[in-house]
Design a protein around this motif. Structure first.
Motif, short mmCIF file in Angstrom:
data_model
loop_
_atom_site.label_atom_id
_atom_site.label_comp_id
_atom_site.label_asym_id
_atom_site.label_seq_id
_atom_site.Cartn_x
_atom_site.Cartn_y
_atom_site.Cartn_z
N GLY A 91 0.81 -1.21 0.00
CA GLY A 91 0.00 0.00 0.00
C GLY A 91 0.84 1.27 0.00
O GLY A 91 1.95 1.31 0.55
N LYS A 92 0.30 2.30 -0.59
CA LYS A 92 0.94 3.62 -0.59
C LYS A 92 0.67 4.31 0.74
O LYS A 92 -0.40 4.15 1.34
N GLY A 93 1.64 5.07 1.22
CA GLY A 93 1.44 5.82 2.44
C GLY A 93 0.43 6.96 2.24
O GLY A 93 0.35 7.55 1.16
N GLY A 94 -0.34 7.24 3.29
CA GLY A 94 -1.31 8.33 3.20
C GLY A 94 -0.63 9.69 3.18
O GLY A 94 0.49 9.86 3.67
N ALA A 95 -1.31 10.66 2.62
CA ALA A 95 -0.74 12.01 2.51
C ALA A 95 -0.80 12.75 3.84
O ALA A 95 -1.76 12.60 4.61
N GLY A 96 0.24 13.52 4.12
CA GLY A 96 0.18 14.43 5.26
C GLY A 96 -0.75 15.59 4.94
O GLY A 96 -1.05 15.87 3.78
N VAL A 97 -1.23 16.27 5.98
CA VAL A 97 -2.24 17.31 5.80
C VAL A 97 -1.69 18.67 6.22
O VAL A 97 -0.97 18.78 7.23
N SER A 98 -2.00 19.68 5.43
CA SER A 98 -1.70 21.06 5.81
C SER A 98 -2.97 21.66 6.42
O SER A 98 -3.97 21.87 5.71
N PRO A 113 -0.05 25.40 13.09
CA PRO A 113 -0.28 24.23 12.24
C PRO A 113 -0.56 22.98 13.07
O PRO A 113 0.09 22.74 14.09
N ASP A 114 -1.54 22.20 12.67
CA ASP A 114 -1.85 20.96 13.39
C ASP A 114 -2.22 19.84 12.41
O ASP A 114 -3.00 18.95 12.72
N GLY A 115 -1.65 19.93 11.21
CA GLY A 115 -1.91 18.87 10.21
C GLY A 115 -1.22 17.57 10.58
O GLY A 115 -0.03 17.54 10.90
N GLY A 116 -1.96 16.49 10.56
CA GLY A 116 -1.43 15.18 10.96
C GLY A 116 -0.72 14.46 9.83
O GLY A 116 -0.84 14.80 8.64
N ASP A 117 0.02 13.44 10.20
CA ASP A 117 0.75 12.63 9.22
C ASP A 117 -0.17 11.59 8.59
O ASP A 117 -1.16 11.14 9.21
N GLY A 118 0.19 11.16 7.38
CA GLY A 118 -0.55 10.08 6.74
C GLY A 118 -0.19 8.73 7.34
O GLY A 118 0.87 8.55 7.95
N GLY A 119 -1.08 7.77 7.20
CA GLY A 119 -0.85 6.42 7.73
C GLY A 119 0.04 5.60 6.81
O GLY A 119 0.14 5.86 5.60
N ARG A 120 0.70 4.63 7.37
CA ARG A 120 1.55 3.73 6.60
C ARG A 120 0.71 2.87 5.66
O ARG A 120 -0.38 2.43 6.00
N GLY A 121 1.25 2.60 4.48
CA GLY A 121 0.59 1.68 3.57
C GLY A 121 0.70 0.24 4.07
O GLY A 121 1.62 -0.12 4.81
N PRO A 170 -5.10 9.51 4.73
CA PRO A 170 -4.50 10.82 4.97
C PRO A 170 -4.57 11.20 6.45
O PRO A 170 -5.41 10.70 7.19
N GLY A 171 -3.68 12.11 6.84
CA GLY A 171 -3.72 12.62 8.20
C GLY A 171 -4.94 13.50 8.42
O GLY A 171 -5.66 13.85 7.47
N GLY A 173 3.86 7.10 5.59
CA GLY A 173 2.92 8.20 5.46
C GLY A 173 3.64 9.53 5.36
O GLY A 173 4.73 9.72 5.91
N GLY A 174 3.05 10.48 4.62
CA GLY A 174 3.66 11.80 4.48
C GLY A 174 3.50 12.63 5.74
O GLY A 174 2.59 12.42 6.55
N TRP A 175 4.41 13.58 5.94
CA TRP A 175 4.35 14.46 7.11
C TRP A 175 3.31 15.55 6.91
O TRP A 175 3.15 16.12 5.83
#
Length: 331
Positions: free
Chosen positions: A17-24, A37-45, A75-76, A126-128
């Motif tokens: 699986g692809k890692g989820g995107a981080g959120v701005s 800023p309080d955007g969360g990280d994406g989840g691991r694939g 996504p986060g 997952g993305g930051w």
């Protein structure tokens, strides 16, 4: 193991699986109109994991699964919430399964124990979210990273049977008959070459409630290592056998020639096989009279322990079990 159901080789395309995107995202509350800023990280694939299962004896359940993909990470979220990881996919395989990447020779893993696990394809990270990029000089970052792609590739899974003793011989020398006599296995037995088309396993009862496992593979002919007959397709199944039991019929025109040919074919496939403990069983000894037996005993190979047996009459079977046990448990 019947012929349609015994599968010892599969090639499948695996995608983790692809890692989820981080959120701005920026915190917003009634009394905090310009929060940080309080955007969360994406989840691991999701990973694709190989797991040993002692209850399985074939790769049949994977034969028609040509493409297997794990779930992507989510996504986060706001409030520094990390997205959910993608669900892992677990592929249960028999003990003795090896995994190779594509057509490469190098073995990635050998599954030899029940519940042994190995990550074949790792899910993407997952993305930051933008909370990671906050600094004293950059307090409102709008940066967020996408998730990383998961690993993907062709994977070859091969099953190599785990047994104490492997039967090695030309076609129609009585290997399957011996297995049916000394164990509860019911291999197909007919009076013509290549009756055995798939390996068979049997558990042999021994003294004091001990037991050992015997593997019977299809017969080997001259040129097998070069692809003749059934070729090397099943020779992998004796690579993990502790003892090799060579079987040659008492009716052979030249037992020494047959034995030398079998050794050459094994050496051509994998020279390490000839370093294993060996025994030679002369089968169908009941077909010879006293004079024929005396002549045969003078023409046997001298560099290997030899026994004469008959699966029909039971002659030599107990001595054969003892010899195998001694090879497995040398003092």
């Amino acid at each position: 193991m019947s012929s349609p159901n015994f599968i010892d080789y599969v090639k499948v395309y695996l995608r983790a699986g692809k890692g989820g995107a981080g959120v701005s995202h920026f915190m917003r509350a009634k009394f905090v109109p310009k929060g940080g800023p309080d955007g969360g990280d994406g989840g691991r694939g999701g990973h694709i994991i190989l797991r040993g299962d002692k209850q399985r004896s074939t790769l049949l359940h994977l034969k028609y699964r040509k493409y297997i993909a794990a779930i992507n990470g989510q996504p986060g979220g706001d409030g520094c919430k990390t997205g959910a990881s993608g669900k892992d996919i677990i592929l249960d395989v028999p003990l003795g399964t090896v995994a190779k990447r594509g057509d490469q020779v190098e073995v990635l893993v050998e599954i030899l124990e029940d519940n042994q696990k190995y990550i074949l394809m790792q899910g993407g990270k997952g993305g930051w979210g933008n909370t990671h990029f906050k600094s004293p000089t950059h307090q409102a970052p709008h940066i967020a990273y996408p998730g990383e792609p998961g690993m993907e590739d062709w994977m070859v899974l091969e099953l190599k049977l785990l047994a104490d003793v492997g039967l090695v011989g030309l076609p129609n020398v009585g290997k399957s008959t011996l297995l049916s006599v000394v164990s509860a296995a019911k291999p197909r037995i007919d009076n013509y070459p290549f009756t055995t088309l798939v390996p068979n396993l049997g558990v042999i009862a021994y003294r004091n409630d001990h037991s050992l496992v015997m593997a019977d593979i299809p017969g080997i002919i001259e040129g097998a290592a070069a692809g003749k007959g059934l070729g090397t397709r099943f020779l992998r199944h004796i690579e993990r056998n502790s003892v090799l039991l060579f079987m040659i019929s008492a009716t052979s025109e030249n037992i020494c020639v047959d034995y030398a040919m079998l050794c050459r074919e094994l050496a051509a496939y994998n020279p390490f096989l000839l370093e294993k403990p060996r025994l030679l069983a002369i089968s169908k000894i009941d077909l010879l009279d006293h004079k024929g037996r005396a002549s045969l005993l003078q023409a046997l190979p001298q560099d290997i322990e030899r026994l004469c047996i008959s699966s029909s009459t039971g002659e030599g079977i107990a001595a054969l079990k003892d010899a195998i046990w001694k090879k497995l448990h040398p003092k």
